[in-house]
Design an enzyme around this catalytic site. Structure first.
Site, PDB file in Angstrom:
ATOM      1  N   HIS A 154     -29.449   4.793  28.249  1.00 14.66           N
ATOM      2  CA  HIS A 154     -28.700   3.644  28.777  1.00 14.66           C
ATOM      3  C   HIS A 154     -29.548   2.938  29.853  1.00 14.66           C
ATOM      4  O   HIS A 154     -29.228   2.995  31.048  1.00 14.66           O
ATOM      5  CB  HIS A 154     -27.411   4.223  29.370  1.00 14.66           C
ATOM      6  CG  HIS A 154     -26.363   3.258  29.798  1.00 14.66           C
ATOM      7  ND1 HIS A 154     -26.596   2.202  30.648  1.00 14.66           N
ATOM      8  CD2 HIS A 154     -25.038   3.215  29.521  1.00 14.66           C
ATOM      9  CE1 HIS A 154     -25.457   1.554  30.864  1.00 14.66           C
ATOM     10  NE2 HIS A 154     -24.494   2.161  30.187  1.00 14.66           N
ATOM     11  N   GLU A 254     -29.674  -0.761  25.788  1.00 13.42           N
ATOM     12  CA  GLU A 254     -29.547   0.675  25.567  1.00 13.42           C
ATOM     13  C   GLU A 254     -29.973   1.039  24.151  1.00 13.42           C
ATOM     14  O   GLU A 254     -29.515   0.436  23.187  1.00 13.42           O
ATOM     15  CB  GLU A 254     -28.091   1.085  25.826  1.00 13.42           C
ATOM     16  CG  GLU A 254     -27.598   0.595  27.193  1.00 13.42           C
ATOM     17  CD  GLU A 254     -26.082   0.658  27.346  1.00 13.42           C
ATOM     18  OE1 GLU A 254     -25.468   1.578  26.791  1.00 13.42           O
ATOM     19  OE2 GLU A 254     -25.521  -0.226  28.024  1.00 13.42           O
TER      20      GLU A 254
HETATM   21  C1  BG6 Z   1     -22.069   0.330  28.771  1.00 11.34           C
HETATM   22  C2  BG6 Z   1     -20.750  -0.072  28.173  1.00 11.34           C
HETATM   23  O1  BG6 Z   1     -22.802   1.042  27.829  1.00 11.34           O
HETATM   24  O2  BG6 Z   1     -21.851   1.168  29.902  1.00 11.34           O
HETATM   25  C3  BG6 Z   1     -19.903  -0.761  29.235  1.00 11.34           C
HETATM   26  O3  BG6 Z   1     -20.996  -0.898  27.050  1.00 11.34           O
HETATM   27  C4  BG6 Z   1     -19.745   0.136  30.442  1.00 11.34           C
HETATM   28  O4  BG6 Z   1     -18.629  -1.090  28.690  1.00 11.34           O
HETATM   29  C5  BG6 Z   1     -21.122   0.533  30.933  1.00 11.34           C
HETATM   30  O5  BG6 Z   1     -19.026  -0.544  31.452  1.00 11.34           O
HETATM   31  C6  BG6 Z   1     -21.123   1.448  32.166  1.00 11.34           C
HETATM   32  O6  BG6 Z   1     -20.397   2.589  31.916  1.00 11.34           O
HETATM   33  P1  BG6 Z   1     -20.176   3.676  33.049  1.00 11.34           P
HETATM   34  O7  BG6 Z   1     -19.385   4.772  32.403  1.00 11.34           O
HETATM   35  O8  BG6 Z   1     -21.533   4.119  33.489  1.00 11.34           O
HETATM   36  O9  BG6 Z   1     -19.444   2.976  34.149  1.00 11.34           O
END
Ligand code: BG6
Length: 278
Positions: A154, A254
């Site tokens: 990510h 990602e």
């Molecule tokens: C992304 C999602 O991969 O991660 C988003 O598509 C999300 O919807 C983001 O808000 C962050 O997620 P997290 O769990 O780290 O707050």
């Protein structure tokens, strides 16, 4: 040079420095939270307000989403799986040459993982730090029945000004818009003027992040999906670990196995999700 460092609160990370680049990798989550080629600005965005503390995923760098991406079918389970908040062990470190350092981290199944996900597995993340950054997440099914796996590297990229960047390489690809729950096909390059949260499918070539004079290339293997995400103003101000203006200088691209691109592994089978960023 590879050294183990500890923050004041005991939060542990590896620091890597070679002739080409430097990087920092937290033991929690095998979370790469800094990478910079010498003479350049950092490639990864990390929130100035993100706490570095046990049990909380670092907001920025490269969280490892595993063994599911997004929400699980059980809403009580954590978004993006549990690998990003668990302690990984350093399995191997190697100075390949003056410019290249390789580190392998491992997450082993435990009572805690089996409670969240009832499967035995072997999981490693190999990170190579050099003029190019590469990350390989390898999952092996060590159980006696198949399991289905979702994952993402990510990556939060640092950008100069979100309104000025574009993402190329996803032209013509189908995508799921997570904000509206609708499906579309990408026309042209992606620009940013509002909240964007999309899962692209049929991704088969390199993705390019064009930011003024800097172009970053993301080449994925073992992946046919990519998530493009920027929370924009409203979501950014209510998210944990973000300052209200954080959305201006970050963009997530990602490398994923998400939605239709999840993988089913038979007992003994392995899958590697790899991102090479240069
Ligand atoms: C992304 C999602 O991969 O991660 C988003 O598509 C999300 O919807 C983001 O808000 C962050 O997620 P997290 O769990 O780290 O707050």
């Amino acid at each position: 040079m590879i050294t183990t460092q500890r923050m004041e609160n005991g939060f542990e990370y590896l620091e890597i420095r070679n002739a080409a680049a430097e990087a920092k990798i937290a033991s929690q989550g095998a979370h790469l939270f800094h990478y910079r080629r010498h003479g350049e600005t950092p490639l990864l965005w990390v929130s100035a307000t993100s706490p570095f503390e046990t049990g909380t995923a670092i907001r920025g760098g490269v969280p490892v989403c595993w063994p599911w991406f997004g929400m699980s079918s059980d809403p009580a389970l954590p978004q993006h799986g549990f690998a990003r908040t668990m302690m990984w062990a350093v399995e191997q470190t190697e100075e390949i040459d003056a410019d290249t350092t390789r580190v392998v981290l491992r997450l082993a199944p435990s009572e805690a993982t089996l409670k969240l996900w009832p499967h035995r597995f072997a999981l490693t993340l190999e990170i190579t730090v050099g003029a190019v950054l590469s990350m390989s997440l390898t999952t092996t099914n060590a159980d006696d029945r198949p399991f289905t796996l979702g994952a993402a590297l990510h990556t939060y990229f640092a950008v100069s000004q979100i309104a000025d960047v574009r993402v190329e390489g996803l032209e013509g690809r189908p995508y799921f818009d997570a904000l509206t729950g609708t499906r579309h096909r990408q026309e042209g390059a992606i620009g940013f003027a509002e909240e964007t949260d999309r899962v692209y499918q049929e991704v088969d070539g390199a993705i390019r992040l064009v930011d003024g004079t800097r172009t970053v290339t993301i080449a994925n293997e073992g992946s046919a999906s990519a998530v493009v995400w920027n929370p924009w103003i409203a979501k950014c101000s209510r998210m944990s670990g973000m300052a209200p203006d954080s959305y201006l200088t970050m963009l997530c691209i990602e490398s994923a196995n998400a939605m239709e691109d999840v993988r089913t592994l038979q007992p003994g089978a392995s899958h590697t999700l790899k991102a090479v960023i240069g």
